[in-house]
Design a protein around this motif. Structure first.
Motif, PDB file in Angstrom:
ATOM      1  N   THR A   1       7.658   6.986   7.971  1.00 52.57           N
ATOM      2  CA  THR A   1       7.229   8.308   7.921  1.00 52.57           C
ATOM      3  C   THR A   1       7.923   8.980   6.686  1.00 52.57           C
ATOM      4  N   ILE A   2       9.166   8.774   6.420  1.00 55.39           N
ATOM      5  CA  ILE A   2       9.624   9.428   5.258  1.00 55.39           C
ATOM      6  C   ILE A   2       8.968   8.876   4.016  1.00 55.39           C
ATOM      7  N   GLY A   3       8.826   7.513   3.885  1.00 55.00           N
ATOM      8  CA  GLY A   3       8.406   6.803   2.774  1.00 55.00           C
ATOM      9  C   GLY A   3       6.723   7.224   2.537  1.00 55.00           C
ATOM     10  N   ILE A   4       6.068   7.580   3.511  1.00 56.15           N
ATOM     11  CA  ILE A   4       4.749   7.826   3.407  1.00 56.15           C
ATOM     12  C   ILE A   4       4.867   9.448   2.678  1.00 56.15           C
ATOM     13  N   VAL A   5       5.574  10.243   3.364  1.00 55.72           N
ATOM     14  CA  VAL A   5       5.833  11.559   2.847  1.00 55.72           C
ATOM     15  C   VAL A   5       6.037  11.746   1.350  1.00 55.72           C
ATOM     16  N   LEU A   6       7.277  10.744   1.041  1.00 53.71           N
ATOM     17  CA  LEU A   6       7.790  11.115  -0.289  1.00 53.71           C
ATOM     18  C   LEU A   6       6.731  10.366  -1.426  1.00 53.71           C
ATOM     19  N   LEU A   7       5.880   9.367  -1.099  1.00 52.06           N
ATOM     20  CA  LEU A   7       5.179   8.892  -1.892  1.00 52.06           C
ATOM     21  C   LEU A   7       3.796   9.595  -2.051  1.00 52.06           C
ATOM     22  N   VAL A   8       3.335  10.194  -0.861  1.00 56.47           N
ATOM     23  CA  VAL A   8       2.018  11.168  -1.051  1.00 56.47           C
ATOM     24  C   VAL A   8       2.376  12.382  -1.840  1.00 56.47           C
ATOM     25  N   GLU A   9       3.468  12.818  -1.503  1.00 59.28           N
ATOM     26  CA  GLU A   9       3.826  14.252  -2.248  1.00 59.28           C
ATOM     27  C   GLU A   9       3.942  13.927  -3.552  1.00 59.28           C
ATOM     28  N   HIS A  10       4.427  12.849  -3.960  1.00 63.31           N
ATOM     29  CA  HIS A  10       4.483  12.408  -5.497  1.00 63.31           C
ATOM     30  C   HIS A  10       3.145  12.358  -6.319  1.00 63.31           C
ATOM     31  N   THR A  11       2.266  11.645  -5.181  1.00 61.01           N
ATOM     32  CA  THR A  11       0.931  11.431  -6.097  1.00 61.01           C
ATOM     33  C   THR A  11       0.104  12.770  -5.989  1.00 61.01           C
TER      34      THR A  11
ATOM     35  N   ALA B   1       0.808  15.646   6.757  1.00 61.61           N
ATOM     36  CA  ALA B   1      -0.524  15.312   7.303  1.00 61.61           C
ATOM     37  C   ALA B   1      -0.585  13.954   7.528  1.00 61.61           C
ATOM     38  N   VAL B   2      -0.706  13.091   6.332  1.00 61.60           N
ATOM     39  CA  VAL B   2      -0.892  11.615   6.193  1.00 61.60           C
ATOM     40  C   VAL B   2       0.040  10.857   6.994  1.00 61.60           C
ATOM     41  N   SER B   3       1.380  11.637   6.891  1.00 64.80           N
ATOM     42  CA  SER B   3       2.605  10.718   7.836  1.00 64.80           C
ATOM     43  C   SER B   3       2.377  11.108   9.238  1.00 64.80           C
ATOM     44  N   ALA B   4       1.900  12.144   9.575  1.00 66.47           N
ATOM     45  CA  ALA B   4       1.889  12.700  11.073  1.00 66.47           C
ATOM     46  C   ALA B   4       0.697  11.667  11.551  1.00 66.47           C
TER      47      ALA B   4
END
Length: 405
Positions: A3-13, A22-25
């Motif tokens: 979950t945290i990996g998705i958050v940090l990657l998608v926030e960066h892009t 939302a993507v992580s959830a």
């Protein structure tokens, strides 16, 4: 790490924490709702037969999600890739618990094994996000997510190779030839019951509600403590506060596993869960009064201490409520309920924080556990195990012996 990996990657892009969350959830909800089906398949065909293909599918969809994010693909495609990425997450923790239950069936050591699993789970809850964050910020924004896929693949394959401890698949039990004089019709009826879903046991549905409430505590505390630390001008204490909370959970888990309990799991749960609700109530109340960091940390420790007895007892109890052929599925429903509650707690706490301030986020754990306690009180009789409901037969109506010629 997922979950945290998705958050940090998608926030960066994307540049948006809202989109990233939302993507992580989406991945978390997909795992909570669809993963129990893999548990059901594992009960029927064996853990290795389900785990190995699931591991490679998970790595494939994590790679797809990572590539789409780095290529600035449309937002809808990220949500579409997040669903299978979460749904194919290998359910190793429920499988481990199912193996313990098979090896220790009927033994009081089952509580100790459940406590051991809770300690290791909590350790990964603390260490995993730290490792993923360090990789994403120090190496590459996608490094945390890639590391999750690599670790899951390697660890999952090593675990799947341990065939000696795997529970016997249900299809092997149902294909056994009946002995002479065995009631074939009764055996067929039992086989049909064994093939039924773990959800057919009413007590399992009650435990799902309780674990959902515990997940709301995990999710709500993550957001609320971060917002509290930020609003108090001490963002650096967020890690300390959450570490105290998680540490309390680990200490309580060790204590629960070390004690030889004489009371039934149902009685322990009816005592432990109200204590958790009272702890979240005190935490939410004090948070509204002011930024008293030491007191808030102490109440966070208390909340952590109250989680482990309820969580461990729930996993101990579900093993007694379902047949051996549906254990993995039952454990998967409970871990999925925690994940779903965590997603709900994170979302609710974030919305409350944005609308009413940092302290209001602590209301999410209180509401989640309060609703779960209502379910527990209303349906507590559904948690009676077969051993509790069994009544010892007593001889009645014996006549006085007389002499016979």
């Amino acid at each position: 790490m997922l979950t945290i990996g998705i958050v940090l990657l998608v926030e960066h892009t994307s540049g948006s924490y809202g989109t990233a969350g939302a993507v992580s959830a989406t991945a978390g909800v997909a795992m909570a709702l669809l993963a129990p089906q893999s548990g059901k398949l594992a009960d029927r065909f064996g853990q290795g037969a389900v785990l190995v293909p699931g591991i490679f599918l998970h790595a494939l969809f994590i790679g797809l999600l990572t590539a789409l994010a780095l290529l600035d693909a449309p937002l809808w495609s990220l949500f579409a890739a997040a669903v299978p990425a979460g749904a194919t997450t290998p359910q190793i923790s429920p499988m481990v618990r199912a193996r313990w239950a098979a090896r220790l069936e009927g033994s009081p050591l089952m509580t100790t094994a459940a406590a051991f699993e809770s300690v290791t789970d909590e350790f990964t809850f603390v260490v995993g996000p730290v490792i993923a964050t360090a990789l994403c910020t120090g190496v590459h924004p996608a490094a945390g997510l890639i590391a999750e896929a690599v670790l899951m693949t390697l660890g999952g394959l090593v675990f799947a190779a341990q065939r000696r401890t795997q529970p016997v698949p249900a299809r092997h039990r149902s294909h056994a030839t009946p002995h002479a004089g065995q009631d074939v019709d009764g055996g067929a009826d039992r086989a049909r019951k064994k093939r039924a879903s773990a959800l057919s046991a009413p007590g399992v549905r009650v435990l799902i509600a309780l674990l959902f409430g515990i997940g709301a505590v995990f999710g709500g505390m993550q957001v609320s403590l971060a917002a509290f630390a930020q609003s108090s001008g001490q963002p650096g204490i967020n890690g300390v506060l959450y570490g105290v909370f998680a540490g309390g959970n680990m200490l309580a888990a060790l204590a629960v596993g070390a004690i030889h309990w004489k009371r039934s799991p149902r009685a322990r749960l009816l005592a432990a869960y109200p204590a958790l609700v009272l702890a979240t109530m005190a935490l939410a109340g004090v948070a509204q009064l002011g930024p008293w960091t030491p007191l808030l940390g102490g109440l966070g420790l208390l909340a952590g201490l109250c989680i482990a007895p309820s969580m461990i007892t729930s996993f101990t109890l579900v093993e007694m409520l379902v047949p051996a052929t549906t254990r993995t599925e039952a454990f998967t429903w409970l871990t999925g309920a925690v994940a779903l509650g965590q997603a709900a707690g994170t979302t609710a706490s974030g919305q409350l924080t944005d609308s009413f301030g940092a302290s209001s986020g602590f209301l999410a754990p209180l509401v989640g556990t309060g609703l779960a306690l209502t379910v527990l009180v209303a349906f507590r009789r559904r948690l009676v195990t077969p051993s509790e409901g069994r009544v010892t037969a007593r001889g009645v109506g014996h006549r006085t012996p007389v002499a016979v010629d």
